[in-house]
Design an enzyme around this catalytic site. Sequence first.
Site, short mmCIF file in Angstrom:
data_model
loop_
_atom_site.label_atom_id
_atom_site.label_comp_id
_atom_site.label_asym_id
_atom_site.label_seq_id
_atom_site.Cartn_x
_atom_site.Cartn_y
_atom_site.Cartn_z
N ASP A 295 5.17 27.38 78.42
CA ASP A 295 4.42 27.40 77.54
C ASP A 295 5.77 25.54 77.42
O ASP A 295 6.02 25.52 78.02
CB ASP A 295 3.97 27.82 76.47
CG ASP A 295 2.89 27.07 75.65
OD1 ASP A 295 3.25 26.53 75.83
OD2 ASP A 295 2.71 27.90 74.94
C1 BGC Z 1 0.35 25.56 73.65
C2 BGC Z 1 -0.57 26.08 74.81
C3 BGC Z 1 -0.66 24.87 75.57
C4 BGC Z 1 0.87 23.73 75.76
C5 BGC Z 1 0.58 22.47 75.93
C6 BGC Z 1 1.83 24.66 73.86
O1 BGC Z 1 2.27 24.32 72.16
O2 BGC Z 1 0.68 27.34 73.77
O3 BGC Z 1 -1.63 26.61 74.74
O4 BGC Z 1 -1.40 24.29 76.71
O5 BGC Z 1 1.01 23.43 73.89
O6 BGC Z 1 0.10 21.58 75.82
#
Ligand code: BGC
Length: 754
Positions: A295
Amino acid sequence: MNREVPTVPPRPLLVGMIAVLLAAPAAAKPPVYATPAEKAFVDALMAKMTVEEKLGQLNQPAGVGNNTGPAAMTGNEDQIRKGEIGTYLGTQGAVLTCRLQRIAVEQSRLGIPLMFGYDVIHGHRTVFPVPLGESASFDPVEVQHAARVAAIEASAHGIHWTYAPMVDIARDPRWGRVVEGAGEDPYLGSVLAAARVRGFQGDDLRKPDAVLATAKHFVAYGAAEGGRDYDVADISERSLHEVYLPPFKAAVDAGAQSIMAAFNEIAGVPMHAHRPLIEDLLRKEWGWDGLLVSDYTGVMELMPHGIAADRKQAGALGLRAGVDVDMVSQIYVKDLPAEVKAGRVPMAQVDASVRRVLNAKYRLGLFENPYRSCTDDGAHERAMTLTPQHRADARRMAQKSLVLLENDNDVLPLSKSVRTLAVIGPLADHRRAMLGNWAVAGREEDAVTPIEGLKAALGDGTRLVIAKGADIDSQDTSGFAQAVAAAKQADAVVMFLGEHPDMSAEANNRTSLDLPGVQEQLALAVAATGKPVVAVLLNGRPLSIGGLKGKVPAILEAWFPGVEGGHAITDVLFGDVNPSAKLPVTFPHNVGQVPIYYAHKNTGRPPSEQEKYTSKYLDVPWTPLYAFGHGLSYTTFRYDAPVVAKKTLAPSALQQQVSVRVTNTGKREGVEVVQLYVRDDVATVTRPVKQLRGFQRLALAPGESKTVTFDLGFEDLAMYDDRMQRVVEPGTFTVYVGGSSDRTREVAFEVAAQ
Ligand code: BGC
């Protein structure tokens, strides 16, 4: 339903989760896609790569813009040329992605194409209802189609890879991300996870309109303590396997090519360093050979978690755990080359991750056709964006996502010949609230608001009297008088109440589940006029709206319904569409009841009115405000007693059929979501009082009866015993069938002893 007896090997007796997960699986499944041709291609390419180029493939910087025009690239063309970028986050637009791809293919040493990842969560430009809303449809076919439409649009914008579906089970509505998933139930969550994966990926990954699906966030992210995003998940091995893992398994079985690690830790081990769950469970035991992406800065966050002293150590831990792609931290590309060359990070670990990135690109056909559907003039992108068909699909999905919570005295549907309609509340013309959160490529100007929907449907014969009444989240009651005056002159009143879209989704947690601000008082002041009042709720989580019950006769839960929301709501309010959705998550009386979910345990002292020393509260009932599976229709349904095909099953033939006759007892046609729950009455470990094991959407004309049949097999009756072996134990099972988890009829049968 109809699932085969699993091949999962018996597990050894365990002392802790790590112990069991480290136990070598008896039979790892062969990877689905790693064909000899793919392997040969990737081997040959990897043989030419330097350490820097390999780590470059694992590097994913944040996007350079949502640009659809020929915007000048700033920043990282040089990194692309040097082979230091493998994939992108949040970069889209046919023209821009095409241009970046050309640099990678024509100007980097090995010409390895880029892969563009993006958060395509509920539609792309054609924004569909938020995932929790879509899930209320209990309609996997429609949900799959919604994901397909999203993939068609997103791929036309140059996107190859979506960070969806979010398959986290959420039983704490304080957690803002409850809006992004399928709710509280692992069975519904699994069915819809598989549907979404199939929709995004289509039937052939090499087709230009397929995008890789990412099941996220692995795992137990929804178990965050206190409903605080990113917080600790301190859960048992049992709940991990029974509640949080099943939707990931379903996504993997449906062919998901990617999984994203979660920000949380489980019992002391952050998921970005969780080798037992990633390498041993996902890859070895489940035989999954897809791409695991971190993530956003998840690898770097191993430092504040307190298990890495510096970036080098964080990178080494992430890679060792099997996190292939480093989203945004830039640790793999910047800090690991020296570690690999010094032999402190094994080359084999780097190679394993690089191979998975290249496999993904190969499977998408990027080496043969790096430009896929992107065109230098953006013509295809324009042709595929917000098409009338996509809008019609979004409208139908939204219609199916609206849950009728209350309808006293059949206030709904309203008549289109209503002369004066008062439209009250802060969300009646709130464009952003149609889109909801995580509508990353969505645009407010594309959305139809409720007022616009009403105007389009009602025409000149109806006068709309509009009064905001109050803001979403303020204590100001000065608009009440105008709202009450509007209601007094009207034949009927529709109120649009709820949350701002930024009150749910990531980092948007609340400790109150009440309607924010003074909206409840506003609703009560308007209802006191005695006019027929309908409250339409726009929100991203279960709300404790018990104060409206009995005062506001009709309540329609609309979630955040997407670009066509205003039309879809109007379709339901005026009866062009009969609502059929059901709650995918329990609505509590108040936040103090959390966690509250239908599949709870009975305890040694189940709640009872008569007995004080039982599991309940002094101040609110132990039952929820609205149960999982609840949702009304403009017609009514009668359930006959369910019938089982066999009173006793032999343990060697665990196939059961349950039938129930359902009759439409009302005056108009409708669709009922017939739900089937199972309880293992006496087992060697305690079991939930009910577990969803099947559902079917059943269309019935007035007066019509149909018999629905459910097949139950091993998996529907199975549980993990005290040694965490998947077993079906002898004894009685009760099957519950009905239109809601709290309104069912039952029948029992027995599984005989050996
Ligand atoms: C979120 C994810 C997301 C990623 C990319 C993160 O902060 O937890 O769900 O896919 O950002 O945008």
